[in-house]
Design an enzyme around this catalytic site. Structure first.
Site, PDB file in Angstrom:
ATOM      1  N   SER A 309       6.201  27.464 -66.391  1.00 33.77           N
ATOM      2  CA  SER A 309       5.421  28.453 -67.091  1.00 33.77           C
ATOM      3  C   SER A 309       5.387  28.286 -68.766  1.00 33.77           C
ATOM      4  O   SER A 309       6.603  27.909 -69.028  1.00 33.77           O
ATOM      5  CB  SER A 309       5.746  29.783 -66.715  1.00 33.77           C
ATOM      6  N   GLU A 386       1.556  25.190 -65.195  1.00 33.58           N
ATOM      7  CA  GLU A 386       2.023  25.940 -65.954  1.00 33.58           C
ATOM      8  C   GLU A 386       1.496  27.155 -65.607  1.00 33.58           C
ATOM      9  O   GLU A 386       0.024  27.558 -65.716  1.00 33.58           O
ATOM     10  CB  GLU A 386       1.477  25.856 -67.480  1.00 33.58           C
TER      11      GLU A 386
HETATM   12  O1  0X9 Z   1       7.098  20.675 -72.454  1.00 31.54           O
HETATM   13  C1  0X9 Z   1       7.168  20.788 -71.205  1.00 31.54           C
HETATM   14  O2  0X9 Z   1       8.292  20.294 -70.540  1.00 31.54           O
HETATM   15  C2  0X9 Z   1       6.185  21.636 -70.240  1.00 31.54           C
HETATM   16  N1  0X9 Z   1       5.839  22.757 -70.890  1.00 31.54           N
HETATM   17  S1  0X9 Z   1       7.012  23.980 -70.835  1.00 31.54           S
HETATM   18  O3  0X9 Z   1       6.468  24.927 -71.625  1.00 31.54           O
HETATM   19  N2  0X9 Z   1       7.154  24.557 -69.228  1.00 31.54           N
HETATM   20  O4  0X9 Z   1       8.050  23.543 -71.294  1.00 31.54           O
HETATM   21  C3  0X9 Z   1       5.056  20.547 -70.289  1.00 31.54           C
HETATM   22  C4  0X9 Z   1       5.053  19.254 -69.524  1.00 31.54           C
HETATM   23  C5  0X9 Z   1       4.081  18.441 -69.468  1.00 31.54           C
HETATM   24  N3  0X9 Z   1       3.882  17.189 -68.937  1.00 31.54           N
HETATM   25  C6  0X9 Z   1       4.222  16.088 -69.328  1.00 31.54           C
HETATM   26  N4  0X9 Z   1       4.153  15.823 -70.597  1.00 31.54           N
HETATM   27  N5  0X9 Z   1       4.236  14.887 -68.753  1.00 31.54           N
HETATM   28 ZN    ZN Z   2       8.761  24.368 -68.523  1.00 30.74          ZN
END
Ligand code: 0X9
Ligand code: ZN
Length: 430
Positions: A309, A386
Site C-alpha cells: 500500500s 498497491e
Molecule cells: O517501491 C516499492 O517497493 C513499491 N511501492 S511501495 O509504496 N509499496 O513501497 C512499488 C514496487 C513496484 N514494482 C516494481 N518496481 N517492480
Molecule cells: Zn510496499
C-alpha cells in the site's frame, strides 16, 4: 499498585510515538524534472522520508523531521516546488490513529463478536492465532507451513489451501504474498480475508476446484512487529550485517532485495536509507523464503500477487526500466480484469485503480522487486497491488479502521477474478 500500573501503561502509550514529536508531513508536487530531482536529493540531505514518491505533476507525500523543517521549507520556496501541509503534528495524528484502532477493538469486545484480522489493524500474534486456528480447524483443506524464521527468529508462516492436498497437478497455483513492507498495515487484513473467503466462506467453488492456493500474510514479521512497538513508519526488515553502518541503521528494503537487476534502479547501497537493497541479492532470509516457495511451485504457478500500500494501483513488470515482457498482453488484460472487479465493489470516496507497467504507473523505477523476480523466473502473471490508503479526503497515515474490512473485501474480488482469468490466459498459452 493497580493505579500505578494504569499510570505507567498510559505513559507508555503516550511515549510510543515520542520519536515523531515535531515531525510534519507535506504534500509535494514537483512541476519539472529538476524539481523532482531536488526533492529526491532531500532524502539523503535532510533525511526526508518520501512516503509517497511524487513525479512530475503528480502529488507525493513526505515526512520531515523537526530539525530539518526550516531547511525543507526554504528548499521548497527557493526552488518554487508546490507544497502544502498534510499533517501539522505527526505524533498527535498517530495517537489518534491508535485511539481509533483501540475503539474498534472495544466495539467488537462489547458486541461479544470475535474480531478477525480483517476487521481492524492487528498485531502479528492475532494474525498467527487466526491462521493457526484455521489450519487446526480445517486439516483437510489447509496446511500451515513455516517457511523458516525471520532474522530475529520469528516464524514466517504461510497457508497452503487445497481441496486435493496439492496433489492434483492439473490445478494452477495462485500465490499471494503480503507485508514485505512493515508499515503497510492495510495489507495483512487483505491477505487474511483471502484465507477467510477460501476456507470459511467459499462462495465460488470453482476457486478450489481449479486452483491450489499459497497465502503468506506477513513475509516481514520483524519489521511488522517493530512498526507496532517502536516506529510506526518502519518499512524494512530488521537485519544487520557485519558493516558498522548496518549496525547503526538496521534493515533492508525487501522489495529491493530480490535477484532481478539487483541494486541498479530506485535503490540505494546506503543502509541508512529506506530503499537499501541489502549487501547482496537475497541477503534477507525473508525474501529467500518467498524465493524458495516460488521456485518450489513454479511449474504450476500462474499468478503471483505481492500486496502493498498505498495508491490504488495494479502494477506489472518490468519495474526497473518500464519495458514490457513478452506476456504484456496477458499481464495487462488480467490486470484490468482484477481492477474492474475491485472497482465494482469499491466505495465512491475511494480512488479509482490504475493498471499498468510498474514504472510507468507508479512513476519511478525500482529494481529487485518481488513481482519482477517472480515473472523473471517464469510466473506468467505477476503483480504488485498497491491497496487504497491515504489520499486527500482520506486523512491519516492509514485509512480509518472502519475501512479495513472494505479494502479486504474489494481486494479479494480482484484476486478471485485474477485467478479465474489467469487460468484462461495461461491455458491459451498467450
Ligand atoms: O517501491 C516499492 O517497493 C513499491 N511501492 S511501495 O509504496 N509499496 O513501497 C512499488 C514496487 C513496484 N514494482 C516494481 N518496481 N517492480
Ligand atoms: Zn510496499
Amino acid at each position: 499498585m493497580k493505579f500505578w500500573m494504569v499510570v505507567s501503561l498510559f505513559t507508555l502509550a503516550l511515549a510510543k510515538h515520542e520519536r515523531y514529536a515535531g515531525w510534519r508531513s507535506y504534500y509535494v508536487t514537483p512541476a519539472t524534472k529538476e524539481q523532482l530531482a531536488t526533492l529526491g536529493s532531500l532524502e539523503s540531505k535532510l533525511d526526508v522520508d518520501i512516503f509517497v514518491r511524487p513525479r512530475v505533476d503528480r502529488e507525493g507525500m513526505v515526512l520531515v523531521k523537526p530539525q530539518y523543517l526550516n531547511e525543507f521549507i526554504t528548499a521548497m520556496e527557493e526552488e518554487g516546488i508546490p507544497y502544502s501541509l498534510h499533517t501539522e503534528d505527526v505524533k498527535a495524528r498517530l495517537e489518534v490513529d491508535d485511539e481509533q484502532i483501540e475503539a474498534r477493538h472495544t466495539e467488537f469486545r462489547s458486541k461479544s463478536t470475535t474480531e478477525k484480522p480483517y476487521d481492524n489493524y492487528v498485531r502479528l500474534e492475532a494474525i498467527y492465532n487466526y491462521t493457526d486456528g484455521i489450519a487446526a480447524k480445517y486439516p483437510n483443506l489447509v496446511t500451515s507451513v513455516t517457511g523458516g524464521n525471520s532474522f530475529e527468529g520469528r516464524p514466517i508462516k504461510y497457508l497452503k489451501i487445497s481441496s486435493s492436498n496439492f496433489q492434483n497437478r492439473s490445478k494452477s497455483i495462485i500465490m499471494v504474498e503480503a507485508t514485505i513492507h512493515a508499515r503497510e498495515w492495510i495489507v495483512p487484513p487483505a491477505a487474511t480475508y483471502a484465507i477467510h473467503k477460501l476456507v470459511e466462506n467459499l462462495t465460488d467453488p470453482e476457486l478450489l476446484e481449479n486452483f491450489d492456493w499459497i497465502i503468506l500474510p506477513v513475509s516481514n514479521p520483524d519489521g511488522y512487529q517493530y512498526s507496532h512497538t517502536n516506529e510506526r513508519f518502519w518499512r524494512k526488515t530488521r537485519s544487520t550485517d557485519q558493516s558498522s553502518l548496518s549496525q547503526l541503521c538496521p534493515g533492508v528494503d525487501g522489495n529491493r532485495n530480490y535477484d532481478i537487476h539487483w541494486s541498479t534502479v530506485g535503490t540505494s547501497n546506503n543502509p541508512c536509507t529506506e530503499t537499501y537493497g541489502g549487501s547482496k541479492a537475497f541477503s534477507e532470509v525473508e525474501t529467500r523464503i518467498v524465493r524458495d516457495i516460488l521456485n518450489e511451485y513454479l511449474d504450476r504457478l500462474t499468478l503471483f500477487i505481492t500486496l502493498h500500500s498505498y495508491g490504488s494501483m495494479i502494477l506489472y513488470p518490468w519495474g526497473h526500466d518500464g519495458s514490457l515482457s513478452p506476456n504484456a498482453f496477458g499481464l495487462h488484460t488480467v490486470g484490468v480484469t482484477m481492477a474492474e472487479a475491485i472497482q465494482k465493489k469499491s466505495l465512491p470516496n475511494f480512488p479509482t485503480y490504475k493498471v499498468g507497467n510498474s514504472l510507468l504507473v507508479i512513476g519511478y523505477g525500482a529494481s529487485g522487486a518481488g513481482e519482477d523476480y517472480a515473472h523473471s523466473i517464469g510466473v506468467p502473471l505477476a503483480y504488485t497491488y498497491e491497496l487504497p490508503g491515504l489520499s486527500r479526503g482520506l486523512q491519516g497515515f492509514h485509512l480509518d479502521p472502519k475501512y479495513v474490512r472494505q479494502v479486504a473485501e474489494e481486494t479479494w474480488e480482484g484476486i478471485a477474478a485474477g485467478a479465474k482469468h489467469a487460468r484462461e490466459i495461461v491455458n491459451r498459452k498467450l
